[in-house]
Motif scaffolding. Structure first.
Motif, PDB file in Angstrom:
ATOM      1  N   PHE A 210       0.864  -1.177   0.000  1.00  0.00           N
ATOM      2  CA  PHE A 210       0.000   0.000   0.000  1.00  0.00           C
ATOM      3  C   PHE A 210       0.901   1.227   0.000  1.00  0.00           C
ATOM      4  CE2 PHE A 210       0.946  -0.901   4.397  1.00  0.00           C
ATOM      5  CZ  PHE A 210       1.137   0.353   4.975  1.00  0.00           C
ATOM      6  N   GLY A 211       0.316   2.401  -0.239  1.00  0.00           N
ATOM      7  CA  GLY A 211       1.104   3.624  -0.253  1.00  0.00           C
ATOM      8  C   GLY A 211       0.874   4.418  -1.513  1.00  0.00           C
ATOM      9  N   SER A 212       1.700   5.440  -1.727  1.00  0.00           N
ATOM     10  CA  SER A 212       1.487   6.377  -2.833  1.00  0.00           C
ATOM     11  C   SER A 212       1.531   5.724  -4.190  1.00  0.00           C
ATOM     12  CB  SER A 212       2.533   7.504  -2.767  1.00  0.00           C
ATOM     13  OG  SER A 212       3.848   6.969  -2.888  1.00  0.00           O
ATOM     14  N   ASN A 213       2.339   4.655  -4.312  1.00  0.00           N
ATOM     15  CA  ASN A 213       2.442   3.987  -5.609  1.00  0.00           C
ATOM     16  C   ASN A 213       1.516   2.785  -5.725  1.00  0.00           C
ATOM     17  OD1 ASN A 213       4.409   5.657  -6.767  1.00  0.00           O
ATOM     18  ND2 ASN A 213       6.013   4.647  -5.567  1.00  0.00           N
ATOM     19  N   GLY A 214       0.766   2.496  -4.666  1.00  0.00           N
ATOM     20  CA  GLY A 214      -0.152   1.363  -4.728  1.00  0.00           C
ATOM     21  C   GLY A 214      -1.187   1.586  -5.807  1.00  0.00           C
ATOM     22  N   GLY A 215      -1.493   0.597  -6.536  1.00  0.00           N
ATOM     23  CA  GLY A 215      -2.479   0.709  -7.599  1.00  0.00           C
ATOM     24  C   GLY A 215      -1.942   1.350  -8.852  1.00  0.00           C
ATOM     25  N   ASP A 216      -0.623   1.318  -9.047  1.00  0.00           N
ATOM     26  CA  ASP A 216      -0.039   1.813 -10.301  1.00  0.00           C
ATOM     27  C   ASP A 216      -0.603   1.046 -11.489  1.00  0.00           C
ATOM     28  OD1 ASP A 216       1.439   3.785  -9.274  1.00  0.00           O
ATOM     29  OD2 ASP A 216       3.406   2.902  -9.706  1.00  0.00           O
ATOM     30  N   LYS A 217      -0.444   1.630 -12.647  1.00  0.00           N
ATOM     31  CA  LYS A 217      -0.928   0.989 -13.868  1.00  0.00           C
ATOM     32  C   LYS A 217       0.210   0.847 -14.866  1.00  0.00           C
ATOM     33  CE  LYS A 217      -5.515   3.062 -13.291  1.00  0.00           C
ATOM     34  NZ  LYS A 217      -6.567   3.910 -13.904  1.00  0.00           N
ATOM     35  N   LEU A 218       0.189  -0.248 -15.593  1.00  0.00           N
ATOM     36  CA  LEU A 218       1.199  -0.448 -16.635  1.00  0.00           C
ATOM     37  C   LEU A 218       1.030   0.599 -17.737  1.00  0.00           C
ATOM     38  CD1 LEU A 218       1.213  -4.316 -17.073  1.00  0.00           C
ATOM     39  CD2 LEU A 218       3.062  -2.919 -16.160  1.00  0.00           C
ATOM     40  N   GLU A 219       2.165   1.080 -18.243  1.00  0.00           N
ATOM     41  CA  GLU A 219       2.112   2.055 -19.334  1.00  0.00           C
ATOM     42  C   GLU A 219       1.398   1.469 -20.543  1.00  0.00           C
ATOM     43  OE1 GLU A 219       2.893   5.133 -19.369  1.00  0.00           O
ATOM     44  OE2 GLU A 219       3.787   5.258 -17.367  1.00  0.00           O
ATOM     45  N   SER A 220       1.538   0.154 -20.734  1.00  0.00           N
ATOM     46  CA  SER A 220       0.957  -0.474 -21.922  1.00  0.00           C
ATOM     47  C   SER A 220      -0.558  -0.531 -21.864  1.00  0.00           C
ATOM     48  CB  SER A 220       1.523  -1.888 -22.082  1.00  0.00           C
ATOM     49  OG  SER A 220       1.205  -2.663 -20.942  1.00  0.00           O
ATOM     50  N   ASP A 221      -1.119  -0.476 -20.649  1.00  0.00           N
ATOM     51  CA  ASP A 221      -2.564  -0.596 -20.541  1.00  0.00           C
ATOM     52  C   ASP A 221      -3.009   0.064 -19.241  1.00  0.00           C
ATOM     53  OD1 ASP A 221      -5.207  -1.181 -20.554  1.00  0.00           O
ATOM     54  OD2 ASP A 221      -4.973  -3.296 -21.081  1.00  0.00           O
ATOM     55  N   ARG A 222      -3.442   1.288 -19.284  1.00  0.00           N
ATOM     56  CA  ARG A 222      -3.806   2.045 -18.097  1.00  0.00           C
ATOM     57  C   ARG A 222      -5.078   1.524 -17.428  1.00  0.00           C
ATOM     58  NH1 ARG A 222      -0.154   4.809 -15.241  1.00  0.00           N
ATOM     59  NH2 ARG A 222       1.400   5.658 -16.648  1.00  0.00           N
ATOM     60  N   GLN A 223      -5.742   0.579 -18.024  1.00  0.00           N
ATOM     61  CA  GLN A 223      -6.936   0.021 -17.419  1.00  0.00           C
ATOM     62  C   GLN A 223      -6.611  -1.095 -16.437  1.00  0.00           C
ATOM     63  OE1 GLN A 223      -9.452  -1.199 -20.659  1.00  0.00           O
ATOM     64  NE2 GLN A 223     -10.019   0.889 -21.209  1.00  0.00           N
ATOM     65  N   ASP A 224      -5.379  -1.593 -16.448  1.00  0.00           N
ATOM     66  CA  ASP A 224      -4.989  -2.703 -15.588  1.00  0.00           C
ATOM     67  C   ASP A 224      -4.223  -2.191 -14.382  1.00  0.00           C
ATOM     68  OD1 ASP A 224      -6.130  -4.531 -17.252  1.00  0.00           O
ATOM     69  OD2 ASP A 224      -4.298  -4.899 -18.394  1.00  0.00           O
ATOM     70  N   ILE A 225      -4.792  -2.381 -13.212  1.00  0.00           N
ATOM     71  CA  ILE A 225      -4.153  -1.999 -11.972  1.00  0.00           C
ATOM     72  C   ILE A 225      -3.088  -3.031 -11.617  1.00  0.00           C
ATOM     73  CG2 ILE A 225      -4.514  -1.510  -9.532  1.00  0.00           C
ATOM     74  CD1 ILE A 225      -5.806   0.514 -11.343  1.00  0.00           C
ATOM     75  N   ILE A 226      -1.938  -2.548 -11.123  1.00  0.00           N
ATOM     76  CA  ILE A 226      -0.869  -3.448 -10.717  1.00  0.00           C
ATOM     77  C   ILE A 226      -0.803  -3.495  -9.201  1.00  0.00           C
ATOM     78  CG2 ILE A 226       1.564  -4.032 -10.951  1.00  0.00           C
ATOM     79  CD1 ILE A 226       1.745  -2.088 -13.237  1.00  0.00           C
ATOM     80  N   TRP A 227      -0.815  -4.704  -8.646  1.00  0.00           N
ATOM     81  CA  TRP A 227      -0.602  -4.871  -7.211  1.00  0.00           C
ATOM     82  C   TRP A 227       0.883  -5.093  -6.951  1.00  0.00           C
ATOM     83  CZ3 TRP A 227      -4.912  -8.905  -5.664  1.00  0.00           C
ATOM     84  CH2 TRP A 227      -6.167  -8.296  -5.777  1.00  0.00           C
ATOM     85  N   GLY A 228       1.331  -4.670  -5.775  1.00  0.00           N
ATOM     86  CA  GLY A 228       2.706  -4.937  -5.358  1.00  0.00           C
ATOM     87  C   GLY A 228       3.664  -3.815  -5.651  1.00  0.00           C
TER      88      GLY A 228
END
Length: 529
Positions: A210-228
């Protein structure tokens, strides 16, 4: 599944012909091939053969009958005909027409001069459309630790008195990769296949950070949330790293809490590494190990338990949260690796026979890459430390504990080439080694008929404490150190053939020679009476 049963023909040194029915009783005998006459109503598969000191001749079968294969019987190879390479052109143009499956009694072989090539017809995969019984597969999950759930598939629950099998998958796939084993071998055994944590359907159900970068998204597809990709780690994930040590402990939990008795382990690629590593650490939970093109190494960074000083040189080793530079590197790699075209290219490499249907495998891999935890889990796997034992050390420990090991390797594997399987054979010389061709990195999915046949036979050999021979070793050719068979089977109405080369366990060569001598002596005594 209807299977063709051939009748056994027994020839001695002189020219004679015996026709034997399916109960192995002589019903016809003739001193000459031409004097042998069979009535049209004969309801057994017969093969007349002429044998003399110069050559071997055989012709097409005259009559045949069909019989359903009894899967509960020992999976023995009862092959009786060898093709001589010095026979005349008329005979050499004939097809191999002599096969027997699942025999129980001894078979007199037919021999000739010159180098021989033997063929065996083995069972096809069960086909529901043909009325065959297919073991149903059930999916389930078991929570090992908070937020860490192990997905698994199971078949053969009704086989309460049969030995349990546990299949461990390779990297990037999961239990779905063993569907052909679960449906077939589940008819005779209790079978499980698991997904390793961080892969398949055993990915975490929540973001480990969790934190400021939690829920980042891949540049290739901004609709996909990245965990971790967060700045802080959740409490439940503070020590989480997807390493071989974690998978070893996961297998231990699964066997003790779900299966609840020792198992036969079967592992492909990474699964083979984990299988032998686990068996070395927990021999009391393992009855035997089968390696399917097992990768001989895993991990790039030193193990902190084994090399505490050296491991401190690497401040990050697959834990969460991911360092900033690792996040950027992961995003670049993940865009390439998770691309459907890249996955297609990888499957083209590892499957030699491009006629093999990999649509399901492809779709399941794509499905896994779309999970929000997949990218960070991949980074954790990539940077995780090595195990506490190397592959060779694990093999040595298994051998010291007299743990049975069987080697099934696809010859055309572009990654784990035959030299790696042969090195294992040299280190564990008593292990039977079957080299399968054509087959690549995943022989269990590419030629499941062959792998299932060998697996079933090997387990029956161990369960019978050697009273049932190893697959393909209940024939006279087994006195040789190495030999090859062409295994034929029917797939989707077409006949396919796979060459299997066998390297005999070194300790058993002399025993097999003695056994054959005794068997021949006893048969001579019986015939004289």
């Amino acid at each position: 599944m209807q299977k063709l049963w051939m009748e056994i023909l027994s020839c001695d040194a002189g020219s004679c012909c015996y026709i034997v029915n399916i109960r192995r009783k002589v019903v016809k005998k003739s001193p000459s091939l031409h004097q042998l006459k069979l009535p049209r109503e004969t309801r057994f598969f017969s093969v007349p053969i002429k044998s003399d000191s110069k050559c071997l001749q055989y012709s097409h079968p005259h009559h045949y009958s069909f019989r359903k294969l009894n899967n509960s019987q020992p999976s023995r190879t009862v092959v009786v005909l060898k093709r001589d390479e010095h026979i005349n052109s008329r005979v050499s143009g004939e097809t191999y027409s002599s096969f027997v499956l699942d025999g129980e009694e001894g078979v007199n072989n037919v021999t000739g001069r010159g180098k021989s090539v033997s063929m065996v017809l083995i069972p096809s995969l069960p086909d529901e459309s043909n009325g065959d019984y297919v073991a149903p597969i059930s999916s389930s999950s078991s929570e090992w630790k908070p937020k860490l759930t192990v997905h698994y598939e199971k078949s053969g629950s009704e086989n309460v008195d049969s030995p349990p099998l546990l299949f461990l998958p390779g990297f990037g796939v999961g239990s779905f990769h063993y569907e052909k084993q679960l449906k077939d071998l589940g008819r005779d055994f209790r079978a499980w296949a698991i997904d390793f944590l961080g892969q398949g359907m055993s990915l975490p159900c929540e973001d480990p950070t969790f934190g400021s970068n939690g829920g980042d998204k891949l540049e290739s597809d901004r609709q996909d949330i990245i965990w971790g990709f967060g700045d802080e780690t959740e409490t439940w994930a503070e020590e989480l790293v997807y390493s071989v040590d974690l998978w070893r402990d996961q297998v231990s939990y699964f066997i003790e809490e779900v299966i609840k008795e020792p198992v036969y382990l079967v592992g492909n690629s990474l699964g083979g590494f984990v299988a032998i590593y686990f068996a070395a650490c927990y021999p009391q939970l393992v009855k035997g190990v089968t390696l399917l093109n097992a990768t001989p190494f895993w991990g790039f960074f030193p193990n902190p338990v084994r090399y505490p000083r050296l491991s401190r040189l690497f401040p990050w080793a697959g834990t969460f949260p991911l360092p900033s530079i690792v996040r950027k590197l992961t995003e670049i790699l993940w865009q390439k690796i998770s691309n459907p075209r890249s996955i297609e290219q990888i499957l083209d490499q590892v499957y030699v026979d491009h006629a093999t249907k990999v649509d399901k495998v492809f779709s399941r891999i794509i499905e896994t890459t779309q999970h929000p935890a997949a990218a960070a889990s991949f980074a954790s796997i990539l940077f995780a430390p090595q195990g506490q034992l190397s592959f060779n050390e694990a093999l040595s420990r298994c051998r010291m504990n007299n743990l049975p090991i069987c080697l099934l390797y696809g010859k055309e594997d572009p990654w784990v080439k035959p030299i790696w399987g042969l090195q294992v054979k040299r280190q564990v010389p008593e292990a039977p080694y079957y080299e399968i061709s054509p087959a690549g990195h995943c022989p269990h999915d590419e030629v499941p008929e062959v792998v299932n046949f060998l697996l079933r036979g090997w387990i029956q050999y161990l369960e019978s404490q050697g009273s049932i021979a190893l697959p393909l070793l209940d024939t006279p050719q087994s006195v040789r150190y190495d030999f090859a068979w062409d295994l034929e089977f029917i797939r989707e109405g077409s006949r396919k053939s796979t060459r299997v080369k066998f390297l005999m366990p070194s300790f058993s060569i002399w025993n097999r020679l003695i056994s054959r001598f005794k068997s021949g002596f006893e048969n001579c005594g019986t015939d004289s009476q």
